[in-house]
Design a protein around this motif. Structure first.
Motif, mmCIF file in Angstrom:
data_model
loop_
_atom_site.group_PDB
_atom_site.id
_atom_site.type_symbol
_atom_site.label_atom_id
_atom_site.label_comp_id
_atom_site.label_asym_id
_atom_site.label_seq_id
_atom_site.Cartn_x
_atom_site.Cartn_y
_atom_site.Cartn_z
ATOM 1 N N PHE A 134 0.848 -1.235 0.102
ATOM 2 C CA PHE A 134 -0.135 0.014 -0.111
ATOM 3 C C PHE A 134 0.902 1.046 0.357
ATOM 4 O O PHE A 134 1.734 1.133 0.596
ATOM 5 C CB PHE A 134 -0.835 0.188 1.215
ATOM 6 N N ASP A 135 0.562 2.206 -0.836
ATOM 7 C CA ASP A 135 1.502 3.571 -0.664
ATOM 8 C C ASP A 135 0.998 4.281 0.293
ATOM 9 O O ASP A 135 1.839 4.995 0.887
ATOM 10 C CB ASP A 135 1.360 4.125 -2.137
ATOM 11 N N THR A 136 -0.217 4.225 1.031
ATOM 12 C CA THR A 136 -0.660 5.000 2.041
ATOM 13 C C THR A 136 0.192 4.602 3.358
ATOM 14 O O THR A 136 0.687 3.664 3.617
ATOM 15 C CB THR A 136 -2.174 4.694 2.260
ATOM 16 N N HIS A 137 0.127 5.836 4.335
ATOM 17 C CA HIS A 137 0.764 5.273 5.504
ATOM 18 C C HIS A 137 -0.031 4.471 6.380
ATOM 19 O O HIS A 137 -1.178 4.504 5.991
ATOM 20 C CB HIS A 137 0.785 6.985 6.307
ATOM 21 N N LEU A 138 0.590 3.836 7.166
ATOM 22 C CA LEU A 138 -0.076 3.161 8.194
ATOM 23 C C LEU A 138 -0.589 3.962 9.411
ATOM 24 O O LEU A 138 -0.046 4.971 9.552
ATOM 25 C CB LEU A 138 0.531 2.041 8.849
ATOM 26 N N GLY A 139 -1.848 3.882 9.746
ATOM 27 C CA GLY A 139 -2.594 4.830 10.699
ATOM 28 C C GLY A 139 -4.020 4.499 11.090
ATOM 29 O O GLY A 139 -4.351 3.577 10.506
ATOM 30 N N PRO A 140 -4.600 5.140 11.944
ATOM 31 C CA PRO A 140 -6.046 4.549 12.146
ATOM 32 C C PRO A 140 -6.968 4.675 10.955
ATOM 33 O O PRO A 140 -7.956 3.960 11.046
ATOM 34 C CB PRO A 140 -6.531 5.958 13.061
ATOM 35 N N HIS A 141 -6.597 5.303 10.026
ATOM 36 C CA HIS A 141 -7.689 5.623 8.863
ATOM 37 C C HIS A 141 -7.585 4.346 8.007
ATOM 38 O O HIS A 141 -8.504 4.042 7.369
ATOM 39 C CB HIS A 141 -7.140 6.594 7.929
ATOM 40 N N ILE A 142 -6.634 3.329 8.102
ATOM 41 C CA ILE A 142 -6.774 2.157 7.309
ATOM 42 C C ILE A 142 -6.473 0.981 8.185
ATOM 43 O O ILE A 142 -6.554 -0.258 7.620
ATOM 44 C CB ILE A 142 -5.366 2.141 6.277
ATOM 45 N N VAL A 143 -6.103 1.186 9.402
ATOM 46 C CA VAL A 143 -5.599 -0.153 10.215
ATOM 47 C C VAL A 143 -6.736 -1.145 10.168
ATOM 48 O O VAL A 143 -6.659 -2.377 10.310
ATOM 49 C CB VAL A 143 -5.366 0.115 11.549
ATOM 50 N N HIS A 144 -8.009 -0.938 10.158
ATOM 51 C CA HIS A 144 -9.177 -1.790 10.330
ATOM 52 C C HIS A 144 -9.358 -2.640 8.932
ATOM 53 O O HIS A 144 -10.086 -3.484 9.078
ATOM 54 C CB HIS A 144 -10.553 -1.114 10.462
ATOM 55 N N ALA A 145 -8.877 -2.055 7.959
ATOM 56 C CA ALA A 145 -8.958 -2.818 6.430
ATOM 57 C C ALA A 145 -8.039 -3.966 6.226
ATOM 58 O O ALA A 145 -7.856 -4.721 5.559
ATOM 59 C CB ALA A 145 -8.640 -1.659 5.320
ATOM 60 N N ILE A 146 -6.955 -4.378 7.284
ATOM 61 C CA ILE A 146 -5.912 -5.318 7.374
ATOM 62 C C ILE A 146 -6.655 -6.662 7.798
ATOM 63 O O ILE A 146 -7.290 -6.613 8.820
ATOM 64 C CB ILE A 146 -4.876 -4.877 8.291
ATOM 65 N N THR A 147 -6.514 -7.446 6.944
ATOM 66 C CA THR A 147 -7.101 -8.832 7.109
ATOM 67 C C THR A 147 -6.038 -9.776 6.586
ATOM 68 O O THR A 147 -5.538 -9.593 5.549
ATOM 69 C CB THR A 147 -8.506 -9.030 6.434
ATOM 70 N N SER A 148 -6.298 -11.124 7.219
ATOM 71 C CA SER A 148 -5.561 -12.193 6.639
ATOM 72 C C SER A 148 -3.989 -12.222 6.432
ATOM 73 O O SER A 148 -3.579 -12.461 5.315
ATOM 74 C CB SER A 148 -6.201 -12.844 5.467
ATOM 75 N N ALA A 149 -3.327 -11.390 7.392
ATOM 76 C CA ALA A 149 -1.980 -11.112 7.201
ATOM 77 C C ALA A 149 -1.247 -11.566 8.603
ATOM 78 O O ALA A 149 -2.127 -11.140 9.627
ATOM 79 C CB ALA A 149 -1.544 -9.600 6.795
ATOM 80 N N GLU A 150 -0.024 -11.905 8.455
ATOM 81 C CA GLU A 150 0.502 -11.940 10.175
ATOM 82 C C GLU A 150 1.707 -10.973 10.331
ATOM 83 O O GLU A 150 1.860 -10.827 11.511
ATOM 84 C CB GLU A 150 1.321 -13.380 10.014
#
Ligand code: NAI
Length: 332
Positions: free
Chosen positions: A30-46
């Motif tokens: 993802f080219d976006t920063h990690l932050g509160p705006h995207i963290v909930h979209a993370i699935t199925s990764a370790e």
């Protein structure tokens, strides 16, 4: 095993994809920063792989843990943007790349010093416009000058060696003294002595509560009139407003920064079509004796290879319960 990358640039994809031919992880960029705006979209990764301006605070870490993330892998050395206490609380492992290429940053520091001193940035443009005058390009010899190095860890040490090689008197300041550096002539001094005796001061310590705004109005007045100040470490080591005041009076004679207090809104992006909503950096860039580079000191092919390799080794070792082989890589 899947790893999600944040703040991913084209060169990240190139170097990580190349090394992944050996490791065989599943990668998503993802080219976006990690932050509160995207963290909930993370699935199925370790694992998530983050960089210097990703926001890995307690709320983000809590959400990462809830979404099944087990490892936060920093693909950089500094880790001031990660809440390690929160990571411990939620049982996440955090690793970094402690020393991928100290020479890359140390050599960029030298490039900034030489550019500011010998005014290469001005000479380059001037000659292209067929102006072969030397007016305003007067520099000074580095040989014999006193250089103060704050933080003599991996990068500071590489930088000390370079400056000793150039014939400078090198003073170090650190929480602990490096015996190898002392043997080649580096003299350890108190912070006050480094501030008051140096012609050039270069910052190579991490950003911590103790070093936050280490360079401020009251420390700048201790420095020699016309001092050259270089920061390739972290932006918040310098109170930028105070540095601007000192540039206006000439107390700071040259300022070279590869990092900036509010860089996360600007650096690593092409903003050439935008109106910059940051008057502080605009003021800084208006000075002829200020050089700003956009956090590029690490940016060599050798460093990017090492970053990708070490990051994958860290993740592989952590995910298989092995001890991490890179000294200083495991943060918690
Ligand atoms: P390091 O951990 O090897 O060395 C840091 C040194 O600073 C250590 O010797 C430590 O004892 C010292 N230190 C800590 N607190 C101090 C204090 N209050 N006063 C004086 N010294 C203190 O780290 P390394 O690899 O040399 O990196 C230094 C910094 O450079 C990183 O923290 C990071 O912020 C920055 N960096 C910048 C890059 C860039 O591209 N501009 C790339 C890589 C790192």
């Amino acid at each position: 095993m899947k790893i999600i990358f944040f703040s991913a640039q084209t060169y990240d994809k190139t170097f990580f994809n190349k090394h992944n031919e050996t490791f065989g992880f599943e990668l998503e960029f993802f080219d976006t920063h990690l932050g509160p705006h995207i963290v909930h979209a993370i699935t199925s990764a370790e694992a998530v792989c983050v960089f210097v301006n990703d926001k890995v605070n307690a709320d983000v870490i809590k959400a990462l843990a809830a979404n099944g993330i087990k490892i936060i892998a920093l693909r950089c050395a500094g880790f001031n943007n990660v809440d390690l206490e929160a990571a411990k609380k939620y049982g996440l492992k955090v690793c970094r790349v402690p020393a991928y290429s100290p020479e890359a940053v140390a050599e960029h520091t030298l490039a900034m010093i030489l550019t500011l001193n010998r005014k290469i940035h001005k000479a380059y443009n001037r000659v292209r416009e067929q102006n072969f005058s030397l007016k305003g390009l007067l520099g000074f010899n580095l040989h014999g000058k006193t250089v103060g190095v704050i933080g003599t860890g991996n990068i500071g040490k590489a930088f000390c060696r370079i400056m000793i090689g150039l014939g400078c008197n090198v003073m170090g300041h650190d929480l602990s003294e490096d015996q190898e550096l002392k043997k080649i002539g580096v003299v350890y001094k108190s912070l006050n002595e480094v501030f008051s005796q140096s012609d050039i001061i270069s910052l190579h310590c991490p950003l911590t509560p103790e070093t936050h705004h280490l360079i401020n109005r009251s420390t700048i007045v201790q420095m020699k009139q016309g001092v050259m100040l270089i920061n390739t470490s972290r932006g918040k080591l310098i109170n930028t407003t105070d540095s601007i005041e000192a540039l206006k009076t000439g107390q700071i004679g040259y300022l070279g920064i590869d990092v900036y207090e509010q860089e996360e809104k600007l650096f690593f992006k092409d903003m050439s079509e935008n109106i910059i909503d940051d008057d502080t950096i605009q003021r800084l860039m208006s000075f002829p004796n200020v050089l700003v580079t956009a956090h590029q000191a690490f940016f060599t092919a050798e460093a990017l290879n090492e970053i990708a390799l070490t990051t994958f080794e860290n993740i592989l070792q952590l995910s298989s319960g092995m001890e991490i082989s890179h000294k200083g890589a495991l943060l918690c």
